[in-house]
Design a protein around this motif. Structure first.
Motif, PDB file in Angstrom:
ATOM      1  N   THR A 194       0.824  -1.210   0.000  1.00 31.40           N
ATOM      2  CA  THR A 194       0.000   0.000   0.000  1.00 31.40           C
ATOM      3  C   THR A 194       0.861   1.263   0.000  1.00 31.40           C
ATOM      4  O   THR A 194       0.366   2.339  -0.325  1.00 31.40           O
ATOM      5  CB  THR A 194      -0.912   0.027   1.235  1.00 31.40           C
ATOM      6  OG1 THR A 194      -0.118   0.097   2.427  1.00 31.40           O
ATOM      7  CG2 THR A 194      -1.803  -1.198   1.285  1.00 31.40           C
ATOM      8  N   VAL A 242       1.976   2.657   2.627  1.00 29.23           N
ATOM      9  CA  VAL A 242       1.773   3.389   3.878  1.00 29.23           C
ATOM     10  C   VAL A 242       2.914   3.121   4.860  1.00 29.23           C
ATOM     11  O   VAL A 242       3.386   4.022   5.541  1.00 29.23           O
ATOM     12  CB  VAL A 242       0.419   3.017   4.513  1.00 29.23           C
ATOM     13  CG1 VAL A 242       0.260   3.678   5.877  1.00 29.23           C
ATOM     14  CG2 VAL A 242      -0.721   3.440   3.595  1.00 29.23           C
ATOM     15  N   THR A 297      -3.320   8.560   8.551  1.00 30.94           N
ATOM     16  CA  THR A 297      -2.770   7.774   7.447  1.00 30.94           C
ATOM     17  C   THR A 297      -2.810   6.289   7.750  1.00 30.94           C
ATOM     18  O   THR A 297      -3.108   5.465   6.879  1.00 30.94           O
ATOM     19  CB  THR A 297      -1.322   8.212   7.166  1.00 30.94           C
ATOM     20  OG1 THR A 297      -1.315   9.613   6.863  1.00 30.94           O
ATOM     21  CG2 THR A 297      -0.733   7.442   6.003  1.00 30.94           C
ATOM     22  N   GLN A 323      -5.628   3.672   6.871  1.00 31.35           N
ATOM     23  CA  GLN A 323      -5.743   3.012   5.574  1.00 31.35           C
ATOM     24  C   GLN A 323      -5.402   1.524   5.668  1.00 31.35           C
ATOM     25  O   GLN A 323      -5.864   0.723   4.850  1.00 31.35           O
ATOM     26  CB  GLN A 323      -4.821   3.686   4.563  1.00 31.35           C
ATOM     27  CG  GLN A 323      -5.101   5.158   4.331  1.00 31.35           C
ATOM     28  CD  GLN A 323      -4.107   5.780   3.378  1.00 31.35           C
ATOM     29  OE1 GLN A 323      -3.635   5.144   2.438  1.00 31.35           O
ATOM     30  NE2 GLN A 323      -3.773   7.037   3.604  1.00 31.35           N
ATOM     31  N   GLN A 376      -8.086  -1.240   5.760  1.00 35.60           N
ATOM     32  CA  GLN A 376      -8.804  -1.634   4.551  1.00 35.60           C
ATOM     33  C   GLN A 376      -8.105  -2.745   3.782  1.00 35.60           C
ATOM     34  O   GLN A 376      -8.577  -3.155   2.730  1.00 35.60           O
ATOM     35  CB  GLN A 376      -8.976  -0.416   3.638  1.00 35.60           C
ATOM     36  CG  GLN A 376      -9.625   0.777   4.330  1.00 35.60           C
ATOM     37  CD  GLN A 376     -10.962   0.430   4.954  1.00 35.60           C
ATOM     38  OE1 GLN A 376     -11.769  -0.292   4.352  1.00 35.60           O
ATOM     39  NE2 GLN A 376     -11.212   0.926   6.155  1.00 35.60           N
TER      40      GLN A 376
END
Length: 371
Positions: free
Chosen positions: A72, A74, A131, A134, A137
């Motif tokens: 992702t 992140v 942040t 996320q 998900q």
């Protein structure tokens, strides 16, 4: 009005500006710096947060989940540990911003639809906290536990199986993140400004002649000018702390003594920086200009207004040269995460190194002469 006389004054000012290299540099430098900082360095979309992983399951599915989280963009794994307790210690020290805990019964939890993964987040930074959400998900695909019929089919997202737990500021109150940083901002602005004009003011008022006649050494004069402002900085710190706790209910989870020790490091670092500026400036106006030239990057690049992790790597290297960057890590670690000063030793050493270098340069540049 004589246009000839008016034009003569204009030419005089232009020639004066041409001789004043510092002002000329500010005219060009400030717009360029703002453009670069806002257009290139500042990024509100955080990526590659330093993360720790405690994979107690050690299965192919758990490893695949970590890879999915990394994909992702992140998080970026920086620490691999065995227990959640080790992740909590790393969070408190500021070594990581996110911790991923995969329990030993990960497969069973996943197939039964229970909470299978826990993401620990340093909530003292609200941007990091937002942040990290996320990660909730990331889908967990279910597969047969053995060759028999699976307990659950399909893919389930983080709504039930990946939980994000924010520590230190679960309510996501902005004041909790801002007030500790304001201590650093106020001290940077006032301490650098006070001492930046110190030597210049002595020259402009004619006091430098008296100081030259005294037996004071360069070191004694420079350090003597710094010490009174240390007390002023501690008074400012106390005022911000009292108002922060009283008006905004900002917690002080660590030692109050260590809060003041960390603040003392920033005060001395800023005073040394201000003295260094004063040895370069030729007037109080130049000193004020140079102070703003330092203050602008400090407030934008230190992590106070914009997330540090979102900046490009070269800009992060530049930010490491700013005392405020290291102080923000110290003060938020002590006040919000309850960390001890010795646990944040890299930031302490960085501030000490900046103090030594800037004070040495200021002493070397200062001359007890009028020219």
């Amino acid at each position: 009005m004589s246009l000839r006389r008016l034009w003569a004054i204009v030419l005089k000012e232009l020639r004066q500006l041409r001789r004043d290299r510092i002002t000329l540099a500010m005219i060009v430098g400030i717009p360029v710096m703002q453009l670069v900082l806002f257009g290139y360095a500042i990024n509100l979309n955080l990526r590659h947060l330093q993360a720790g992983v405690a994979d107690q399951a050690g299965t192919s599915a758990s490893r695949a989940l970590v890879m999915d989280m990394v994909a992702t963009g992140v998080i970026a794994p920086a620490l691999w540990v065995q227990t959640p307790e080790e992740l909590m210690h790393a969070l408190r020290r500021g070594q990581i911003s996110v911790g991923v805990v995969i329990p030993a019964d990960f497969e069973r939890r996943r197939f039964e639809g229970r909470e299978a993964v826990q993401v620990l987040v340093d909530g003292s930074d609200t941007v990091v906290q937002s942040t990290a959400l996320q990660l909730a998900q990331v889908p967990l695909e279910t597969r047969p536990l053995r060759n028999d019929r699976p307990l659950r089919t399909g893919a389930t997202g983080g709504s039930g199986q990946v939980s994000v737990v924010a520590f230190y500021n679960p309510q996501r109150r902005s004041a909790v993140n801002i007030v500790p940083g304001l201590i650093g901002i106020i001290l940077t602005m006032t301490m650098v400004m006070f001492t930046a004009v110190a030597i210049v003011r002595e020259r402009e008022r004619g006091n430098m002649e008296l100081l030259i006649a005294t037996p004071l050494s360069r070191s004694e004069l420079m350090i003597g000018k710094v010490l009174p402002y240390v007390a002023i900085g501690l008074v400012q710190t106390s005022l911000v702390l009292l108002l922060g706790v009283w008006l905004f209910q900002v917690p002080v989870r660590g030692s109050v003594l260590e809060v003041y020790l960390a603040t003392m490091l920033l005060i001395v670092a800023n005073l040394a920086l201000g003295l260094l500026i004063s040895t370069k400036a030729r007037s109080q106006f130049q000193a004020m200009q140079m102070t703003m030239f330092v203050f602008l990057p400090s407030i934008l690049l230190s992590g106070f207004m914009f997330p540090f992790e979102g900046m490009p790597r070269p800009v992060q290297w530049l930010a490491e040269l700013l005392p405020l960057t290291h102080f923000l890590r110290l003060i938020r670690g002590i006040m919000l995460r309850g960390a001890r000063l010795w646990e944040l030793w890299p930031e302490v050493l960085a501030l000490l190194a900046l103090i030594v270098v800037m004070m040495a340069l200021a002493i070397l540049r200062f001359r007890k002469r009028l020219d």
